[in-house]
Design a protein around this motif. Sequence first.
Motif, PDB file in Angstrom:
ATOM      1  N   PRO A 135     -42.091 -25.706 -91.321  1.00  0.00           N
ATOM      2  CA  PRO A 135     -41.932 -27.150 -91.505  1.00  0.00           C
ATOM      3  C   PRO A 135     -42.731 -27.660 -92.700  1.00  0.00           C
ATOM      4  N   ASP A 136     -42.171 -28.653 -93.345  1.00  0.00           N
ATOM      5  CA  ASP A 136     -42.882 -29.330 -94.431  1.00  0.00           C
ATOM      6  C   ASP A 136     -43.802 -30.381 -93.824  1.00  0.00           C
ATOM      7  N   SER A 137     -44.837 -30.715 -94.568  1.00  0.00           N
ATOM      8  CA  SER A 137     -45.772 -31.724 -94.058  1.00  0.00           C
ATOM      9  C   SER A 137     -45.334 -33.098 -94.552  1.00  0.00           C
ATOM     10  N   TYR A 138     -45.221 -34.037 -93.642  1.00  0.00           N
ATOM     11  CA  TYR A 138     -44.845 -35.416 -93.969  1.00  0.00           C
ATOM     12  C   TYR A 138     -46.030 -36.319 -93.654  1.00  0.00           C
ATOM     13  N   GLY A 139     -46.809 -36.647 -94.678  1.00  0.00           N
ATOM     14  CA  GLY A 139     -47.926 -37.560 -94.492  1.00  0.00           C
ATOM     15  C   GLY A 139     -49.130 -36.934 -93.823  1.00  0.00           C
ATOM     16  N   SER A 140     -49.077 -35.709 -93.453  1.00  0.00           N
ATOM     17  CA  SER A 140     -50.212 -35.038 -92.829  1.00  0.00           C
ATOM     18  C   SER A 140     -50.790 -34.028 -93.834  1.00  0.00           C
ATOM     19  N   PRO A 141     -51.891 -33.420 -93.498  1.00  0.00           N
ATOM     20  CA  PRO A 141     -52.455 -32.427 -94.420  1.00  0.00           C
ATOM     21  C   PRO A 141     -51.432 -31.313 -94.698  1.00  0.00           C
ATOM     22  N   PRO A 142     -51.499 -30.703 -95.864  1.00  0.00           N
ATOM     23  CA  PRO A 142     -50.520 -29.667 -96.195  1.00  0.00           C
ATOM     24  C   PRO A 142     -50.574 -28.493 -95.225  1.00  0.00           C
ATOM     25  N   VAL A 143     -49.413 -27.984 -94.938  1.00  0.00           N
ATOM     26  CA  VAL A 143     -49.296 -26.859 -94.018  1.00  0.00           C
ATOM     27  C   VAL A 143     -49.602 -25.580 -94.791  1.00  0.00           C
ATOM     28  N   GLN A 144     -50.493 -24.762 -94.214  1.00  0.00           N
ATOM     29  CA  GLN A 144     -50.791 -23.490 -94.866  1.00  0.00           C
ATOM     30  C   GLN A 144     -49.697 -22.489 -94.489  1.00  0.00           C
ATOM     31  N   ARG A 145     -49.051 -21.951 -95.472  1.00  0.00           N
ATOM     32  CA  ARG A 145     -47.940 -21.038 -95.251  1.00  0.00           C
ATOM     33  C   ARG A 145     -48.446 -19.644 -94.910  1.00  0.00           C
ATOM     34  N   ARG A 146     -47.620 -18.915 -94.157  1.00  0.00           N
ATOM     35  CA  ARG A 146     -47.976 -17.546 -93.805  1.00  0.00           C
ATOM     36  C   ARG A 146     -47.750 -16.632 -94.994  1.00  0.00           C
ATOM     37  N   ASN A 147     -48.523 -15.558 -95.030  1.00  0.00           N
ATOM     38  CA  ASN A 147     -48.398 -14.559 -96.088  1.00  0.00           C
ATOM     39  C   ASN A 147     -47.268 -13.601 -95.697  1.00  0.00           C
ATOM     40  N   ASN A 148     -46.076 -13.821 -96.264  1.00  0.00           N
ATOM     41  CA  ASN A 148     -44.926 -13.010 -95.883  1.00  0.00           C
ATOM     42  C   ASN A 148     -44.993 -11.596 -96.437  1.00  0.00           C
ATOM     43  N   ASN A 149     -45.898 -11.334 -97.357  1.00  0.00           N
ATOM     44  CA  ASN A 149     -46.090  -9.957 -97.809  1.00  0.00           C
ATOM     45  C   ASN A 149     -46.607  -9.080 -96.674  1.00  0.00           C
ATOM     46  N   LEU A 150     -47.455  -9.651 -95.819  1.00  0.00           N
ATOM     47  CA  LEU A 150     -47.940  -8.898 -94.666  1.00  0.00           C
ATOM     48  C   LEU A 150     -46.800  -8.566 -93.712  1.00  0.00           C
ATOM     49  N   LEU A 151     -45.860  -9.483 -93.558  1.00  0.00           N
ATOM     50  CA  LEU A 151     -44.721  -9.218 -92.685  1.00  0.00           C
ATOM     51  C   LEU A 151     -43.868  -8.082 -93.240  1.00  0.00           C
ATOM     52  N   CYS A 152     -43.697  -8.030 -94.541  1.00  0.00           N
ATOM     53  CA  CYS A 152     -42.926  -6.938 -95.158  1.00  0.00           C
ATOM     54  C   CYS A 152     -43.616  -5.598 -94.944  1.00  0.00           C
ATOM     55  N   VAL A 153     -44.931  -5.573 -95.066  1.00  0.00           N
ATOM     56  CA  VAL A 153     -45.677  -4.335 -94.830  1.00  0.00           C
ATOM     57  C   VAL A 153     -45.534  -3.904 -93.378  1.00  0.00           C
ATOM     58  N   ALA A 154     -45.580  -4.854 -92.446  1.00  0.00           N
ATOM     59  CA  ALA A 154     -45.421  -4.521 -91.030  1.00  0.00           C
ATOM     60  C   ALA A 154     -44.039  -3.941 -90.756  1.00  0.00           C
ATOM     61  N   ILE A 155     -43.011  -4.499 -91.350  1.00  0.00           N
ATOM     62  CA  ILE A 155     -41.652  -3.987 -91.147  1.00  0.00           C
ATOM     63  C   ILE A 155     -41.527  -2.568 -91.684  1.00  0.00           C
ATOM     64  N   ILE A 156     -42.104  -2.305 -92.841  1.00  0.00           N
ATOM     65  CA  ILE A 156     -42.055  -0.958 -93.409  1.00  0.00           C
ATOM     66  C   ILE A 156     -42.801   0.031 -92.518  1.00  0.00           C
ATOM     67  N   LEU A 157     -43.950  -0.369 -91.978  1.00  0.00           N
ATOM     68  CA  LEU A 157     -44.696   0.511 -91.083  1.00  0.00           C
ATOM     69  C   LEU A 157     -43.916   0.787 -89.802  1.00  0.00           C
ATOM     70  N   PHE A 158     -43.235  -0.230 -89.264  1.00  0.00           N
ATOM     71  CA  PHE A 158     -42.426  -0.017 -88.065  1.00  0.00           C
ATOM     72  C   PHE A 158     -41.272   0.948 -88.336  1.00  0.00           C
ATOM     73  N   ILE A 159     -40.611   0.786 -89.476  1.00  0.00           N
ATOM     74  CA  ILE A 159     -39.494   1.675 -89.811  1.00  0.00           C
ATOM     75  C   ILE A 159     -39.992   3.111 -89.950  1.00  0.00           C
ATOM     76  N   PHE A 160     -41.114   3.297 -90.629  1.00  0.00           N
ATOM     77  CA  PHE A 160     -41.658   4.641 -90.812  1.00  0.00           C
ATOM     78  C   PHE A 160     -42.092   5.242 -89.478  1.00  0.00           C
ATOM     79  N   GLY A 161     -42.741   4.439 -88.639  1.00  0.00           N
ATOM     80  CA  GLY A 161     -43.213   4.941 -87.341  1.00  0.00           C
ATOM     81  C   GLY A 161     -42.077   5.295 -86.401  1.00  0.00           C
ATOM     82  N   PHE A 162     -41.070   4.429 -86.322  1.00  0.00           N
ATOM     83  CA  PHE A 162     -39.946   4.703 -85.426  1.00  0.00           C
ATOM     84  C   PHE A 162     -39.096   5.858 -85.915  1.00  0.00           C
ATOM     85  N   ALA A 163     -39.111   6.113 -87.228  1.00  0.00           N
ATOM     86  CA  ALA A 163     -38.363   7.256 -87.765  1.00  0.00           C
ATOM     87  C   ALA A 163     -38.948   8.571 -87.268  1.00  0.00           C
TER      88      ALA A 163
END
Length: 82
Positions: free
Chosen positions: A5-33
């Motif tokens: 969600p975007d922030s409307y009149g409230s303090p800015p929302v800190q976004r998640r680091n999606n690079n960490l999510l990509c690393v987690a997906i790669i680790l899951f693929i390697f582990g399940f393989a």
Amino acid sequence: MIPEPDSYGSPPVQRRNNNLLCVAIILFIFGFAFLQPAWLMVGWWGFMSSFDPLILTVFVLIGIVPTSGGIYVMWKWWNSGS
């Protein structure tokens, strides 16, 4: 990408680091393989008695380490937005 969600009149929302999510997906693929052939080996072991359990142990260990690393990295990704 997961929409956040975007922030409307409230303090800015800190976004998640999606690079960490990509690393987690790669680790899951390697582990399940490596974990999938381990389950097939267990079935093969039931039919054939000439099976080396060391191969099964190696596949399970090689599969569990990146899978548990993927769980840790996904937890870090979840907390990166706080």
